[in-house]
Design a protein around this motif. Structure first.
Motif, PDB file in Angstrom:
ATOM      1  N   ASP A   9       5.579   4.011  -3.678  1.00 48.39           N
ATOM      2  CA  ASP A   9       4.702   4.192  -2.512  1.00 48.39           C
ATOM      3  C   ASP A   9       3.970   5.524  -2.540  1.00 48.39           C
ATOM      4  OD1 ASP A   9       6.565   5.898  -0.120  1.00 48.39           O
ATOM      5  OD2 ASP A   9       7.442   5.206  -1.997  1.00 48.39           O
ATOM      6  N   GLN A  10       4.389   6.441  -3.416  1.00 54.41           N
ATOM      7  CA  GLN A  10       3.750   7.749  -3.502  1.00 54.41           C
ATOM      8  C   GLN A  10       2.779   7.800  -4.683  1.00 54.41           C
ATOM      9  OE1 GLN A  10       4.149  10.194  -1.264  1.00 54.41           O
ATOM     10  NE2 GLN A  10       5.533   8.872  -0.093  1.00 54.41           N
ATOM     11  N   PRO A  11       1.471   7.962  -4.430  1.00 52.83           N
ATOM     12  CA  PRO A  11       0.494   8.024  -5.527  1.00 52.83           C
ATOM     13  C   PRO A  11       0.803   9.123  -6.539  1.00 52.83           C
ATOM     14  CG  PRO A  11      -0.627   7.758  -3.421  1.00 52.83           C
ATOM     15  CD  PRO A  11       0.814   8.032  -3.109  1.00 52.83           C
ATOM     16  N   ASP A  12       1.248  10.276  -6.054  1.00 54.32           N
ATOM     17  CA  ASP A  12       1.561  11.378  -6.974  1.00 54.32           C
ATOM     18  C   ASP A  12       2.713  11.009  -7.910  1.00 54.32           C
ATOM     19  OD1 ASP A  12      -0.411  12.847  -5.800  1.00 54.32           O
ATOM     20  OD2 ASP A  12       0.928  14.099  -4.584  1.00 54.32           O
ATOM     21  N   ALA A  13       3.685  10.280  -7.386  1.00 52.97           N
ATOM     22  CA  ALA A  13       4.825   9.865  -8.203  1.00 52.97           C
ATOM     23  C   ALA A  13       4.392   8.857  -9.263  1.00 52.97           C
ATOM     24  CB  ALA A  13       5.922   9.270  -7.317  1.00 52.97           C
ATOM     25  N   ARG A  14       3.495   7.947  -8.877  1.00 56.24           N
ATOM     26  CA  ARG A  14       2.983   6.977  -9.848  1.00 56.24           C
ATOM     27  C   ARG A  14       2.193   7.691 -10.942  1.00 56.24           C
ATOM     28  NH1 ARG A  14       1.333   4.070  -5.315  1.00 56.24           N
ATOM     29  NH2 ARG A  14      -0.882   4.302  -5.857  1.00 56.24           N
ATOM     30  N   ASP A  15       1.381   8.667 -10.534  1.00 58.21           N
ATOM     31  CA  ASP A  15       0.589   9.416 -11.519  1.00 58.21           C
ATOM     32  C   ASP A  15       1.494  10.152 -12.497  1.00 58.21           C
ATOM     33  OD1 ASP A  15      -1.722   8.559 -10.306  1.00 58.21           O
ATOM     34  OD2 ASP A  15      -2.039  10.404  -9.158  1.00 58.21           O
ATOM     35  N   ALA A  16       2.546  10.792 -11.976  1.00 56.57           N
ATOM     36  CA  ALA A  16       3.460  11.555 -12.830  1.00 56.57           C
ATOM     37  C   ALA A  16       4.168  10.637 -13.821  1.00 56.57           C
ATOM     38  CB  ALA A  16       4.480  12.299 -11.970  1.00 56.57           C
ATOM     39  N   LEU A  17       4.591   9.475 -13.339  1.00 52.83           N
ATOM     40  CA  LEU A  17       5.280   8.522 -14.211  1.00 52.83           C
ATOM     41  C   LEU A  17       4.323   7.982 -15.274  1.00 52.83           C
ATOM     42  CD1 LEU A  17       7.786   6.877 -14.906  1.00 52.83           C
ATOM     43  CD2 LEU A  17       7.105   5.211 -13.155  1.00 52.83           C
ATOM     44  N   ARG A  18       3.098   7.684 -14.852  1.00 54.63           N
ATOM     45  CA  ARG A  18       2.111   7.160 -15.809  1.00 54.63           C
ATOM     46  C   ARG A  18       1.820   8.178 -16.914  1.00 54.63           C
ATOM     47  NH1 ARG A  18      -2.301   7.890 -13.583  1.00 54.63           N
ATOM     48  NH2 ARG A  18      -2.003   6.387 -11.891  1.00 54.63           N
ATOM     49  N   ILE A  19       1.657   9.418 -16.539  1.00 51.65           N
ATOM     50  CA  ILE A  19       1.345  10.471 -17.520  1.00 51.65           C
ATOM     51  C   ILE A  19       2.465  10.596 -18.551  1.00 51.65           C
ATOM     52  CG2 ILE A  19       1.097  12.971 -17.806  1.00 51.65           C
ATOM     53  CD1 ILE A  19      -0.416  12.938 -15.077  1.00 51.65           C
ATOM     54  N   GLN A  20       3.703  10.586 -18.089  1.00 50.16           N
ATOM     55  CA  GLN A  20       4.830  10.707 -19.011  1.00 50.16           C
ATOM     56  C   GLN A  20       4.974   9.465 -19.898  1.00 50.16           C
ATOM     57  OE1 GLN A  20       5.240  13.743 -19.156  1.00 50.16           O
ATOM     58  NE2 GLN A  20       7.334  14.156 -18.498  1.00 50.16           N
ATOM     59  N   LEU A  21       4.740   8.291 -19.320  1.00 47.17           N
ATOM     60  CA  LEU A  21       4.812   7.058 -20.106  1.00 47.17           C
ATOM     61  C   LEU A  21       3.742   7.035 -21.195  1.00 47.17           C
ATOM     62  CD1 LEU A  21       5.532   4.304 -17.436  1.00 47.17           C
ATOM     63  CD2 LEU A  21       6.884   4.738 -19.491  1.00 47.17           C
ATOM     64  N   GLU A  22       2.543   7.462 -20.850  1.00 50.83           N
ATOM     65  CA  GLU A  22       1.449   7.437 -21.817  1.00 50.83           C
ATOM     66  C   GLU A  22       1.715   8.344 -23.023  1.00 50.83           C
ATOM     67  OE1 GLU A  22      -1.849   8.406 -19.332  1.00 50.83           O
ATOM     68  OE2 GLU A  22      -2.237   6.307 -18.775  1.00 50.83           O
ATOM     69  N   ARG A  23       2.606   9.290 -22.849  1.00 52.13           N
ATOM     70  CA  ARG A  23       2.962  10.176 -23.964  1.00 52.13           C
ATOM     71  C   ARG A  23       3.838   9.470 -25.000  1.00 52.13           C
ATOM     72  NH1 ARG A  23       5.611  15.511 -21.775  1.00 52.13           N
ATOM     73  NH2 ARG A  23       5.704  15.856 -24.047  1.00 52.13           N
ATOM     74  N   ASP A 103      17.821  -0.556 -16.802  1.00 55.22           N
ATOM     75  CA  ASP A 103      18.131   0.872 -16.875  1.00 55.22           C
ATOM     76  C   ASP A 103      17.637   1.542 -15.596  1.00 55.22           C
ATOM     77  OD1 ASP A 103      18.943   3.330 -17.921  1.00 55.22           O
ATOM     78  OD2 ASP A 103      18.082   2.909 -19.893  1.00 55.22           O
ATOM     79  N   TYR A 104      17.838   2.840 -15.510  1.00 56.53           N
ATOM     80  CA  TYR A 104      17.311   3.620 -14.399  1.00 56.53           C
ATOM     81  C   TYR A 104      16.954   4.997 -14.929  1.00 56.53           C
ATOM     82  CZ  TYR A 104      21.529   6.451 -14.169  1.00 56.53           C
ATOM     83  OH  TYR A 104      22.545   7.327 -14.467  1.00 56.53           O
ATOM     84  N   VAL A 105      16.015   5.657 -14.252  1.00 56.77           N
ATOM     85  CA  VAL A 105      15.654   7.027 -14.595  1.00 56.77           C
ATOM     86  C   VAL A 105      15.636   7.857 -13.323  1.00 56.77           C
ATOM     87  CG1 VAL A 105      14.314   6.409 -16.650  1.00 56.77           C
ATOM     88  CG2 VAL A 105      13.176   6.513 -14.435  1.00 56.77           C
ATOM     89  N   ILE A 106      16.040   9.107 -13.479  1.00 56.49           N
ATOM     90  CA  ILE A 106      16.068  10.025 -12.345  1.00 56.49           C
ATOM     91  C   ILE A 106      14.748  10.793 -12.292  1.00 56.49           C
ATOM     92  CG2 ILE A 106      17.241  12.024 -11.335  1.00 56.49           C
ATOM     93  CD1 ILE A 106      18.900   9.494 -11.266  1.00 56.49           C
ATOM     94  N   LYS A 107      14.176  10.888 -11.097  1.00 58.00           N
ATOM     95  CA  LYS A 107      12.947  11.657 -10.913  1.00 58.00           C
ATOM     96  C   LYS A 107      13.236  13.152 -11.030  1.00 58.00           C
ATOM     97  CE  LYS A 107      10.660   8.478  -7.671  1.00 58.00           C
ATOM     98  NZ  LYS A 107      10.081   8.346  -6.317  1.00 58.00           N
ATOM     99  N   PRO A 108      12.298  13.922 -11.585  1.00 54.63           N
ATOM    100  CA  PRO A 108      11.100  13.476 -12.302  1.00 54.63           C
ATOM    101  C   PRO A 108      11.473  13.017 -13.706  1.00 54.63           C
ATOM    102  CG  PRO A 108      11.211  15.860 -12.330  1.00 54.63           C
ATOM    103  CD  PRO A 108      12.371  15.402 -11.495  1.00 54.63           C
ATOM    104  N   ALA A 109      10.957  11.884 -14.123  1.00 52.11           N
ATOM    105  CA  ALA A 109      11.323  11.302 -15.410  1.00 52.11           C
ATOM    106  C   ALA A 109      10.669  12.078 -16.548  1.00 52.11           C
ATOM    107  CB  ALA A 109      10.883   9.846 -15.465  1.00 52.11           C
ATOM    108  N   SER A 110      11.452  12.438 -17.530  1.00 55.27           N
ATOM    109  CA  SER A 110      10.917  13.149 -18.697  1.00 55.27           C
ATOM    110  C   SER A 110      10.412  12.145 -19.722  1.00 55.27           C
ATOM    111  CB  SER A 110      11.998  14.021 -19.330  1.00 55.27           C
ATOM    112  OG  SER A 110      13.018  13.205 -19.900  1.00 55.27           O
ATOM    113  N   ALA A 111       9.546  12.602 -20.597  1.00 53.52           N
ATOM    114  CA  ALA A 111       9.030  11.743 -21.657  1.00 53.52           C
ATOM    115  C   ALA A 111      10.164  11.283 -22.566  1.00 53.52           C
ATOM    116  CB  ALA A 111       7.958  12.477 -22.463  1.00 53.52           C
ATOM    117  N   GLU A 112      11.115  12.179 -22.836  1.00 57.57           N
ATOM    118  CA  GLU A 112      12.238  11.828 -23.704  1.00 57.57           C
ATOM    119  C   GLU A 112      13.078  10.707 -23.098  1.00 57.57           C
ATOM    120  OE1 GLU A 112      10.633  15.638 -24.661  1.00 57.57           O
ATOM    121  OE2 GLU A 112      11.433  14.890 -22.762  1.00 57.57           O
ATOM    122  N   ARG A 113      13.340  10.782 -21.801  1.00 55.75           N
ATOM    123  CA  ARG A 113      14.136   9.728 -21.138  1.00 55.75           C
ATOM    124  C   ARG A 113      13.377   8.408 -21.126  1.00 55.75           C
ATOM    125  NH1 ARG A 113      17.318   6.447 -20.379  1.00 55.75           N
ATOM    126  NH2 ARG A 113      18.376   5.935 -18.416  1.00 55.75           N
TER     127      ARG A 113
END
Length: 248
Positions: A9-23, A103-113
């Protein structure tokens, strides 16, 4: 192509996750194709578009329909999609097992995770890919687990795939020929009529000149005709499959 969806529901959280995933995503093989701002919106869309997303990152703490509630609703009609929870707390980890979360990931999700998660998803998705059926129509590209398909039938220049979800049948049509579908399935389904190709594990009863198809749970039920020309071969194959009880 591994198709990924994000729900937060948080746009900033989606953006952060997308950026890390794209890496860590594989270029030209993996793509973030849909984003949802509510759990209810994700459930509605996925119900109408089965098989269009392979992996959904689902925020647990959302107002209205929470991520856990959304996962429970999604599992009512889709057992194949990979669900990965994104949360700020470890308390939800064990609840995730109840909805078969990968699986699950803890915020903020790192690229490695996230790279670890994607490796697990790739193994699960690509191992299953030969037990699925894919097609494309004007609505998009779909992928169905063979075990979730009840039958196919032809209608002029189109073929309809009929699946069971929530005790009811759902149909999706695409241009093609039933003969081609039968060839692609390599004997996993049984031809009972010029117009019908059935999943033997979804046949509840073999009648004198028909089969009774059912879905998971008590609900809709359909009788499909067995043609005279195909009866002997079809009944033998169906009876063998039903007796053996081998699931796709």
């Amino acid at each position: 192509m591994l198709r990924i969806g994000l729900c937060d529901d948080q746009p900033d959280a989606r953006d952060a996750l997308r950026i890390q995933l794209e890496r860590v995503m594989r270029e030209d093989e993996e793509d973030i194709v849909y984003e949802f701002s509510t759990g209810a919106g994700a459930v509605r869309w996925l119900r109408k578009h089965p098989g269009e997303i392979d992996l959904l990152f689902l925020d647990v703490e959302m107002p209205g329909v929470s991520g856990m509630e959304a996962a429970e609703q999604i599992r009512e009609f889709d057992r194949e999609i990979c669900l990965v929870f994104v949360t700020g707390y470890t308390d939800y980890v064990f609840e995730g097992y109840q909805v078969n979360a990968l699986d699950y990931v803890i915020k903020p999700a790192s690229a490695e995770r996230l790279a670890q998660v994607l490796r697990r998803v790739r193994v699960q998705i690509y191992e299953k890919r030969d037990r699925t059926y894919c097609f494309k129509n004007s609505d998009g590209t779909y992928r169905f687990a063979l075990s979730g398909i009840s039958y196919f039938y032809s209608d002029k220049r189109k073929v309809a795939l009929v699946s069971g979800a929530g005790g009811e049948f759902m149909e999706h049509s695409f241009y093609g020929k039933l003969d081609q579908v039968e060839e692609q399935l390599l004997g996993a389904f049984v031809r009972i009529h010029q117009r019908y190709l059935v999943n033997p594990q979804r046949v509840e009863m073999i009648g004198k000149d028909y089969v009774c198809m059912g879905t998971e749970g008590a609900g809709d039920e359909r009788r499909l005709p067995i043609s005279r020309a195909m009866k002997e071969s079809a009944v033998a194959k169906l009876a063998k499959a039903m007796m053996e009880g081998a699931w796709l």
